[in-house]
Enzyme design. Sequence first.
Site, PDB file in Angstrom:
ATOM      1  N   GLU A   1       0.062  -4.573  -2.010  1.00 64.40           N
ATOM      2  CA  GLU A   1      -1.359  -4.813  -1.702  1.00 64.40           C
ATOM      3  C   GLU A   1      -1.962  -5.909  -2.584  1.00 64.40           C
ATOM      4  OE1 GLU A   1      -3.593  -1.115  -1.725  1.00 64.40           O
ATOM      5  OE2 GLU A   1      -3.285  -0.898   0.422  1.00 64.40           O
TER       6      GLU A   1
ATOM      7  N   HIS B   1      25.505   5.082  -2.258  1.00 65.38           N
ATOM      8  CA  HIS B   1      26.371   5.513  -1.154  1.00 65.38           C
ATOM      9  C   HIS B   1      25.758   5.145   0.197  1.00 65.38           C
ATOM     10  CE1 HIS B   1      28.889   7.907  -3.964  1.00 65.38           C
ATOM     11  NE2 HIS B   1      27.769   7.810  -4.664  1.00 65.38           N
TER      12      HIS B   1
ATOM     13  N   LYS C   1      -7.693  -0.946   9.797  1.00 59.97           N
ATOM     14  CA  LYS C   1      -8.726   0.105   9.742  1.00 59.97           C
ATOM     15  C   LYS C   1      -9.818  -0.218  10.753  1.00 59.97           C
ATOM     16  CE  LYS C   1      -8.452   1.628   4.865  1.00 59.97           C
ATOM     17  NZ  LYS C   1      -9.099   1.621   3.562  1.00 59.97           N
TER      18      LYS C   1
HETATM   19  O1  PA5 Z   1      -5.737   0.134  -3.289  1.00 60.27           O
HETATM   20  C1  PA5 Z   1      -6.582   0.338  -2.438  1.00 60.27           C
HETATM   21  O2  PA5 Z   1      -7.742  -0.128  -2.533  1.00 60.27           O
HETATM   22  C2  PA5 Z   1      -6.280   1.188  -1.202  1.00 60.27           C
HETATM   23  O3  PA5 Z   1      -4.955   1.607  -1.188  1.00 60.27           O
HETATM   24  C3  PA5 Z   1      -7.190   2.418  -1.183  1.00 60.27           C
HETATM   25  O4  PA5 Z   1      -6.977   3.166  -2.346  1.00 60.27           O
HETATM   26  C4  PA5 Z   1      -6.971   3.293   0.052  1.00 60.27           C
HETATM   27  O5  PA5 Z   1      -7.094   2.533   1.222  1.00 60.27           O
HETATM   28  C5  PA5 Z   1      -7.955   4.458   0.098  1.00 60.27           C
HETATM   29  O6  PA5 Z   1      -9.281   3.993   0.059  1.00 60.27           O
HETATM   30  P1  PA5 Z   1     -10.496   4.944  -0.325  1.00 60.27           P
HETATM   31  O7  PA5 Z   1     -10.342   5.391  -1.731  1.00 60.27           O
HETATM   32  O8  PA5 Z   1     -11.714   4.108  -0.117  1.00 60.27           O
HETATM   33  O9  PA5 Z   1     -10.456   6.126   0.624  1.00 60.27           O
END
Ligand code: PA5
Length: 396
Positions: free
Chosen positions: A265, A286, A388
């Site tokens: 990310e 393996h 999303k």
């Molecule tokens: O690193 C990030 O920002 C994402 O992985 C969020 O943690 C994830 O999408 C969850 O978002 P939220 O905490 O708003 O529910």
Amino acid sequence: MITFDFNTYIKEKNLGKYEDKIKEIKKHFNSDNKLLDWYHIDKCISVEEIEQIKFVSSKVRDICDTFVVIGIGGSFMGAKAVIECLSSYFKKGKPEIIFAGNNLSGEYLMNLLTYLEDKNIIINVISKSGNTLETKVTFDLLYKFMQKKYDDDELKERIIITTDNEEGYLRSLVKEKGFISFNVPREIGGRFSVLSTVGLLPIAVMQKDFIGLLDGARKANIDMAIKYAVIRDILYREGKIIESFTYYEPKMTTFIEWLKQLFAETQGKNKKDILPISCSNTRDLHSLGQFYQEGNPIIFETVFGIKQDYNINTNIKEFTIDNINMIALDKVAKAHFKAGIESNIIYLDKLDAETLGELIYFFEIAAASGAYLLDVYPFDQPGVNEYKKLINEELK
Ligand code: PA5
């Protein structure tokens, strides 16, 4: 303690040409960019929040036998990783901890509701935005379930909300119902939030040493983390587009998942970056091992070895099982090196809270540094937001 071996199974690299870039990276870290608040541990978590976590976690243990943490991505992965690394393989913790809200499986939720029927429950829903689909759907369902099981006063002790201080559906619920709440620091992105209230409350509930975790983070070797980022960058530019996080202790599985999220990310943008994958050895020797040895050499590895020895003797000479695990690590790295697969090796003296804190912070620095080297912005995830948006349009 952590030791790094970026020499034995890494071919010589010209790090000198990165001097200016390293200066730039350090400038970023020392700037007053609020999105770098995770870099300053004291901004991740305040003294008051630490006290609140101690108080609430002890109350949770007094009241419930089952603690359900609802969240996805950065809102659950770090806590789950730390708890698993610091727990026995087989002894169940008290309370039992269940991480829900990280899938959309009807069967999972149906089984969960049945399982929770006769349990004494506290829920901690964690969402920075308060709007994430998986978290919201799961929380709404469990909230209804809790409303049938407990009266309004009991719910005030049994629902804990970790979310933005001011905005979102979950914060409005706190205001309306008076639930216990923790604040997610607005400037700290999900994947950088394990050392904030997001990760530390569940970790404290399970009686894992969260203060040790923070102490360890403060000791992390920042220069080494930047050096690791530089080596990864050179490998990437040499055509090594896949990084295998290879580990020899199965309880690190979720930690490695956390790492995959952190790097993917933070850096996977603008059609660039290394794909992070995982390899649990010796199991995967393996299976994946064949590819590493003789397949397309587009991989490099970052290998974790833990030096602790439980002195379990085998029938093979004087070797303990842990000796053999370490021999396997070394010989596998050597064999892969001969096949053109280079390995950074990270040795941990043991897998305790301090070492984990050090490791978490080390990788946070490395991931952000790597993004700067790729010239991508580390602290957003537009790709995640894109899907999303499409789902939400369909569900409107
Ligand atoms: O690193 C990030 O920002 C994402 O992985 C969020 O943690 C994830 O999408 C969850 O978002 P939220 O905490 O708003 O529910």
